[in-house]
Design a protein around this motif. Structure first.
Motif, PDB file in Angstrom:
ATOM      1  N   ARG A 119       0.798  -1.207  -0.164  1.00 49.49           N
ATOM      2  CA  ARG A 119       0.004  -0.069  -0.078  1.00 49.49           C
ATOM      3  C   ARG A 119       0.778   1.244  -0.008  1.00 49.49           C
ATOM      4  NH1 ARG A 119      -5.122  -2.119   1.479  1.00 49.49           N
ATOM      5  NH2 ARG A 119      -5.970  -0.270   0.559  1.00 49.49           N
ATOM      6  N   THR A 120       1.484   1.646  -1.089  1.00 54.07           N
ATOM      7  CA  THR A 120       2.449   2.637  -1.253  1.00 54.07           C
ATOM      8  C   THR A 120       1.926   3.379  -2.268  1.00 54.07           C
ATOM      9  OG1 THR A 120       3.813   1.470  -2.952  1.00 54.07           O
ATOM     10  CG2 THR A 120       4.469   1.154  -0.608  1.00 54.07           C
ATOM     11  N   SER A 121       2.529   4.738  -2.538  1.00 56.15           N
ATOM     12  CA  SER A 121       1.958   5.825  -3.398  1.00 56.15           C
ATOM     13  C   SER A 121       2.456   5.157  -4.899  1.00 56.15           C
ATOM     14  CB  SER A 121       2.566   7.007  -3.190  1.00 56.15           C
ATOM     15  OG  SER A 121       4.055   7.063  -3.030  1.00 56.15           O
ATOM     16  N   ARG A 122       3.418   4.534  -4.977  1.00 59.78           N
ATOM     17  CA  ARG A 122       3.839   4.073  -6.214  1.00 59.78           C
ATOM     18  C   ARG A 122       2.983   2.885  -6.856  1.00 59.78           C
ATOM     19  NH1 ARG A 122       8.136   0.061  -7.951  1.00 59.78           N
ATOM     20  NH2 ARG A 122       8.401   0.631 -10.124  1.00 59.78           N
ATOM     21  N   GLN A 124      -0.326   2.503  -6.131  1.00 58.87           N
ATOM     22  CA  GLN A 124      -1.754   3.062  -6.125  1.00 58.87           C
ATOM     23  C   GLN A 124      -2.349   2.866  -7.521  1.00 58.87           C
ATOM     24  OE1 GLN A 124      -2.217   7.126  -4.818  1.00 58.87           O
ATOM     25  NE2 GLN A 124      -4.101   6.746  -3.580  1.00 58.87           N
ATOM     26  N   SER A 125      -1.723   3.051  -8.383  1.00 61.48           N
ATOM     27  CA  SER A 125      -2.432   2.841  -9.802  1.00 61.48           C
ATOM     28  C   SER A 125      -2.803   1.495 -10.045  1.00 61.48           C
ATOM     29  CB  SER A 125      -1.588   3.475 -10.915  1.00 61.48           C
ATOM     30  OG  SER A 125      -0.452   3.093 -10.913  1.00 61.48           O
ATOM     31  N   ASP A 127      -3.659  -0.744  -7.683  1.00 61.44           N
ATOM     32  CA  ASP A 127      -4.542  -1.372  -6.229  1.00 61.44           C
ATOM     33  C   ASP A 127      -5.714  -1.594  -6.468  1.00 61.44           C
ATOM     34  OD1 ASP A 127      -5.139  -1.910  -3.828  1.00 61.44           O
ATOM     35  OD2 ASP A 127      -4.467   0.015  -2.844  1.00 61.44           O
ATOM     36  N   SER A 130      -8.132  -1.370  -3.326  1.00 62.37           N
ATOM     37  CA  SER A 130      -8.991   0.015  -3.394  1.00 62.37           C
ATOM     38  C   SER A 130      -9.878   0.119  -4.460  1.00 62.37           C
ATOM     39  CB  SER A 130      -7.828   1.047  -3.339  1.00 62.37           C
ATOM     40  OG  SER A 130      -6.999   0.873  -2.192  1.00 62.37           O
TER      41      SER A 130
END
Length: 365
Positions: A119-122, A124-125, A127, A130
């Protein structure tokens, strides 16, 4: 190299892992994109729509993918179509059953479990948890509103004023926040609870009241809630008992990875609710936040209906497939270059649970 998707075989699954608007993205990686006939039909995507984007349509036996993209764990008949040394990518359901790992390994294949994506910003696309949880949170409120014997918003009529419904959302993660936003858009009064105090700002930004237990709460890894002390749980139960009794609709979304979902609503709390109230339990598949909830069923207790919500995202198959397929395409772009597969990216390695027929993942203690 061939990337493929088959029709999902699970009885309540209507999503598909490749949609027409991701065919072009995948093809530009130097691969052939193949789908089983009718793979996207349940989600509203025709074979013709795929063919127009350059995909090949074939029977299941002729898929022969090097990389199989799936929504859930593929059954044996689908795994048998993957070429030797191939790779399976999907939500493998490891939280409840890891039998798929043995099935993949004995065929000499590899597998990537999307539920293990950091669950990292990198990431996120990519995931899918989510993107699908957001749709489930939206749908949960619609399911509850449809079962309620009253309307959600305040309404002024010639016959008098109709008061707005009172909605309580337990868990302010992705699903919970979308449930809050949806209930507010429908005009309900909304309260929300989460053990993570950091969630307060997000809840209040959506126009809901944040319920807080006066005790330090902890946040676990990856933004999930951590298990709490017994003292905290006692205070939590007292607060929730009061607010559940006042609610017309309760939506529960609390889950802890690879553990049974926390029990938030007891049978006594349900009995204290008004007849006609509705509870939608989004954690029903992992043990349930609500006592008495059963996955895929509606149970009535003293006039209160408990919905054991199971796979709600699949009830919105068009948009659920679009978001899932785009998440997958973003991940595949990390893995495939000029028609060749590369598994050295850190995000890929974190999700690689079977490599060349060898299981390299074990259930967390």
């Amino acid at each position: 190299m061939r990337i493929a998707a088959a029709r999902e075989r699970k009885h309540d699954e209507r999503r598909v892992a490749i949609v027409p608007d991701t065919v072009g993205r995948l093809s530009r990686l130097g691969v052939e994109v193949v789908l089983e006939h009718g793979a996207g039909a349940a989600a509203g995507f025709s074979d013709a729509a795929y063919a127009e984007q350059g995909a090949t349509l074939t029977d299941l036996a002729a898929l022969a993918p090097d990389l199989l993209l799936a929504i859930g764990p593929p059954p044996g008949e689908v795994l048998d179509t993957v070429r030797p040394g191939g790779l399976v990518v999907g939500l493998l359901g490891l939280a409840t059953d890891d039998a798929i790992l043995e099935a993949v390994a004995k065929r000499g294949l590899g597998a990537i479990a999307l539920e293990l994506l950091p669950r990292t910003s990198r990431a996120q696309s990519m995931d899918v948890l989510s993107s699908q949880a957001s749709l489930a949170g939206y749908k949960a409120v619609l399911v509850g509103a449809n079962l309620l014997g009253r309307i959600m918003p305040l309404q002024m009529t010639a016959a008098g004023t109709l008061t707005p419904a009172q909605v309580l959302v337990l868990g302010a993660g992705v699903a919970g926040l979308q449930a809050i936003a949806t209930a507010r858009r429908l005009g309900a009064r909304v309260e929300a609870f989460d053990v993570r105090r950091a969630a307060r700002e997000e809840v209040e930004s959506l126009g809901a009241r944040f319920l807080e237990v006066p005790l330090d709460a902890a946040e676990g890894e990856g933004g999930y809630a951590a298990a709490q002390s017994e003292e905290y749980l006692e205070r939590q139960r007292a607060l929730l008992a009061e607010r559940v009794a006042e609610a017309d609709l309760v939506v529960t979304t609390a889950q802890i990875p690879f553990r049974q979902a926390p029990r938030l609503v007891s049978g006594a709390m349900v009995e204290a609710m008004r007849p006609g109230a509705v509870v939608v339990d989004l954690a029903a598949d992992t043990g349930g936040n609500v006592e008495g909830s059963r996955p895929g069923e509606i149970v009535e207790t003293n006039g209160v209906r408990i919905v054991g919500a199971s796979n709600l995202a699949a009830e919105l198959p068009t948009h659920a497939s679009q978001t899932f397929a785009r998440n997958l395409a973003n991940l595949v772009e990390l893995m495939v270059t000029d028609g060749e597969l590369h598994l050295d990216d850190e995000l890929v390695r974190a999700t690689l649970v079977v490599d060349g027929g060898e299981i390299r993942w074990s259930r967390p203690a």
